[in-house]
Write an enzyme that holds these catalytic residues in place. Structure first.
Site, PDB file in Angstrom:
ATOM      1  N   GLY A 111     -32.132  16.815  29.391  1.00  0.00           N
ATOM      2  CA  GLY A 111     -32.881  15.924  28.509  1.00  0.00           C
ATOM      3  C   GLY A 111     -32.201  15.713  27.179  1.00  0.00           C
ATOM      4  O   GLY A 111     -30.985  15.869  27.052  1.00  0.00           O
ATOM      5  N   GLU A 112     -33.004  15.332  26.165  1.00  0.00           N
ATOM      6  CA  GLU A 112     -32.486  14.988  24.851  1.00  0.00           C
ATOM      7  C   GLU A 112     -33.183  15.806  23.764  1.00  0.00           C
ATOM      8  O   GLU A 112     -34.252  16.362  23.980  1.00  0.00           O
ATOM      9  CB  GLU A 112     -32.704  13.499  24.568  1.00  0.00           C
ATOM     10  CG  GLU A 112     -31.935  12.559  25.480  1.00  0.00           C
ATOM     11  CD  GLU A 112     -32.186  11.118  25.114  1.00  0.00           C
ATOM     12  OE1 GLU A 112     -31.202  10.361  24.991  1.00  0.00           O
ATOM     13  OE2 GLU A 112     -33.366  10.743  24.940  1.00  0.00           O
ATOM     14  N   ALA A 147     -28.128  18.798  29.673  1.00  0.00           N
ATOM     15  CA  ALA A 147     -28.167  18.616  31.119  1.00  0.00           C
ATOM     16  C   ALA A 147     -29.521  18.103  31.596  1.00  0.00           C
ATOM     17  O   ALA A 147     -29.595  17.335  32.548  1.00  0.00           O
ATOM     18  CB  ALA A 147     -27.834  19.941  31.809  1.00  0.00           C
ATOM     19  N   LYS A 186     -37.045  18.965  21.567  1.00  0.00           N
ATOM     20  CA  LYS A 186     -36.235  18.991  22.774  1.00  0.00           C
ATOM     21  C   LYS A 186     -37.098  18.533  23.937  1.00  0.00           C
ATOM     22  O   LYS A 186     -38.107  19.164  24.268  1.00  0.00           O
ATOM     23  CB  LYS A 186     -35.701  20.407  23.028  1.00  0.00           C
ATOM     24  CG  LYS A 186     -34.721  20.496  24.200  1.00  0.00           C
ATOM     25  CD  LYS A 186     -34.077  21.881  24.264  1.00  0.00           C
ATOM     26  CE  LYS A 186     -33.027  21.964  25.361  1.00  0.00           C
ATOM     27  NZ  LYS A 186     -32.336  23.279  25.380  1.00  0.00           N
ATOM     28  N   GLY A 206     -29.141  14.918  19.976  1.00  0.00           N
ATOM     29  CA  GLY A 206     -28.188  15.373  20.975  1.00  0.00           C
ATOM     30  C   GLY A 206     -28.748  15.206  22.381  1.00  0.00           C
ATOM     31  O   GLY A 206     -29.918  14.871  22.576  1.00  0.00           O
ATOM     32  N   GLU A 207     -27.869  15.457  23.357  1.00  0.00           N
ATOM     33  CA  GLU A 207     -28.251  15.342  24.757  1.00  0.00           C
ATOM     34  C   GLU A 207     -27.760  16.558  25.519  1.00  0.00           C
ATOM     35  O   GLU A 207     -26.764  17.176  25.141  1.00  0.00           O
ATOM     36  CB  GLU A 207     -27.637  14.077  25.372  1.00  0.00           C
ATOM     37  CG  GLU A 207     -28.082  12.796  24.706  1.00  0.00           C
ATOM     38  CD  GLU A 207     -27.359  11.584  25.255  1.00  0.00           C
ATOM     39  OE1 GLU A 207     -27.123  11.541  26.466  1.00  0.00           O
ATOM     40  OE2 GLU A 207     -27.044  10.680  24.470  1.00  0.00           O
ATOM     41  N   ASP A 229     -22.940  30.207  25.780  1.00  0.00           N
ATOM     42  CA  ASP A 229     -22.408  28.866  25.553  1.00  0.00           C
ATOM     43  C   ASP A 229     -22.135  28.652  24.063  1.00  0.00           C
ATOM     44  O   ASP A 229     -22.526  27.634  23.480  1.00  0.00           O
ATOM     45  CB  ASP A 229     -23.365  27.801  26.074  1.00  0.00           C
ATOM     46  CG  ASP A 229     -22.680  26.442  26.248  1.00  0.00           C
ATOM     47  OD1 ASP A 229     -21.434  26.409  26.341  1.00  0.00           O
ATOM     48  OD2 ASP A 229     -23.393  25.421  26.297  1.00  0.00           O
TER      49      ASP A 229
END
Length: 456
Positions: A20-21, A18, A37, A15-16, A129
């Site tokens: 980084g990945e 804000a 991460k 996943g990506e 979130d």
């Protein structure tokens, strides 16, 4: 695949975000897996503070429905967070667009989500979130809350404070968050309510909880009962949705009240699991809603497409694929101590085995093609052109699609092809935007390529 440190390889992007990945690490000897991460501390001025806060909060958490933080390291301007790997993928992948999932499954995931959230709130922590993309599944399909980048402490030593930071994902955020100040617990519960509706209907009720949204305005006025989305819910499920998604935070159901609701206590019979058979799912789903065009899904011919906005001209795609074929690889990680103790972090290319390939995260947004890798890429690009999805392809043969969803919000996803000897794996991954909208696009593209897809 890239080598991260000695004995550990990066085999997949999970996943990506804000800053980084998130990558999948696999250990060459043990075949164990860890999620990595990677945060670029220079990408934003407050990135370092955000990572520090995320780490401190995450270290406080130990619960079966929350992803574990295994450790953290920093090298120059990059931070590395080592996390428990959830091989079952993201919850949104279980939600069929416009269909949802079986009520029994939704009840299970809702119970586990509320259990994890109750633990967070008891510790004085709010997530801020909650959405299907941040709810992961382990190999036994148990839900785990992830991504604490927006989390904060709202209660300390028995004293609770109101929050004023506007954060979250717009379709899932509570209306009071956009006005501020707001209380933490009701706002998290609201987000759970949106997830609840998405699981049962395969749709999001509105793009934002403001009067600018006609759907939300009708919800507030209680004039939405005849709309197709709400008609998908049973009487009990609609009752629960009304009480969770109450625009007044003080009147919103609390966690124990949700768990005690009649719908949460029904014993559903799993006569059919709508997430088991992708082929049957596609047949039962109506043509996806699409604001970009109203074309029906065609069966696209195998002739070469004309590219719209590629980095590499379509005529040179075959050369790009051929030159990169030997670089495609896979493998897996877990001796966590090795990751944390090794002082030299570097990235080098290495090869992937079929056995290690099996450890990749499960996704329903993939299929296998029975033609060559080069021909597969050409067919996928032609489908993207037909549906007028702007796309580009990089030297590593990864296709990036940038479009908008039904709410005119940005939607970005990536398509990778991997040659597996007797077939080609075509893997779609969400990069930015709504997971359900992404799934709609996947179904549309897949349905246009049925003649090249392997039947399992």
């Amino acid at each position: 695949m890239e080598r991260f440190v000695d004995g550990w390889n990066i085999v997949q992007t999970l996943g990506e975000g804000a800053f980084g990945e998130v990558k999948l690490l696999i250990n060459e000897k043990t075949n164990d897996a860890v999620a990595l991460k990677i945060v670029d501390l220079q990408r934003a001025g407050d990135a370092k503070d955000c990572v520090y806060k995320e780490e401190r909060i995450h270290r406080m958490l130990h619960h079966p429905h929350i992803i574990k933080l295994l450790g953290k390291r920093e090298e120059s301007n990059v931070a590395y967070l080592f996390l428990e790997f959830a091989s079952g993928g993201e919850l949104f992948d279980k939600i069929e667009p416009d269909v949802g999932m079986h009520s029994g499954e939704a009840q299970k995931y809702m119970t586990q989500l509320l259990d994890g959230l109750e633990y967070l709130h008891r510790r004085g922590i709010t997530h801020r979130d909650i959405k299907p993309e941040n709810l992961l599944l382990d190999e036994e399909n148990n839900l785990k809350i992830s991504d604490f980048g927006m989390a904060t402490i709202f209660r300390l030593k028995g004293r609770e404070r109101q929050l004023d930071k506007r954060c979250g994902t717009l379709p899932y955020v509570a209306p009071e968050v956009l006005k501020g100040p707001y209380f933490a617990q009701p706002s998290d519960i609201w987000s759970c309510g949106i997830v609840f509706v998405a699981m049962l209907t395969g749709e999001l009720p509105w793009n934002e909880p403001t009067t600018e949204s006609p759907e939300f305005a009708r919800w507030v006025k209680s004039t939405c009962i005849t709309e197709s989305l709400w008609k998908k819910l049973s009487t009990m499920a609609f009752s629960l949705a009304r009480k969770i998604l109450n625009p007044e935070p003080a009147k919103r159901l609390k966690l124990p009240e949700i768990l005690g609701h009649t719908w949460m206590k029904v014993e559903f019979t799993l006569n059919e699991d709508v997430t088991d058979n992708v082929e049957q799912q596609c047949k039962r789903i109506a043509l996806p809603r699409d604001t970009e065009n109203k074309k029906e899904i065609p069966l696209l011919p195998s002739s070469q497409p004309t590219a719209r906005v590629p980095y590499v001209d379509i005529s040179s795609l075959t050369a790009v694929l051929t030159s990169n074929k030997n670089q495609i690889s896979f493998s897996q990680p877990t001796q966590n101590d090795d990751l944390l103790l090794n002082s030299q972090i570097s990235f080098t290319q290495s090869q992937l085995t079929q056995n290690q390939f099996k450890r990749l995260v499960k996704r329903m947004t993939r299929f296998t093609a029975k033609i060559s890798q080069e021909s597969t890429v050409l067919r996928v690009c032609k489908a993207l052109d037909y549906f007028e999805y702007p796309w580009s392809i990089d030297p590593a043969s990864i296709i990036t699609v940038s479009t908008v969803d039904s709410g005119k919000l940005q939607l970005v996803f990536k398509i990778s092809t991997i040659d597996m000897d007797d077939h080609v794996l075509v893997d779609f991954r969400l990069s930015k935007g709504c997971g359900i909208e992404f799934k709609r696009r996947f179904v549309k593209i897949k349905n246009s390529l049925t003649d090249i897809i392997c039947r399992v």
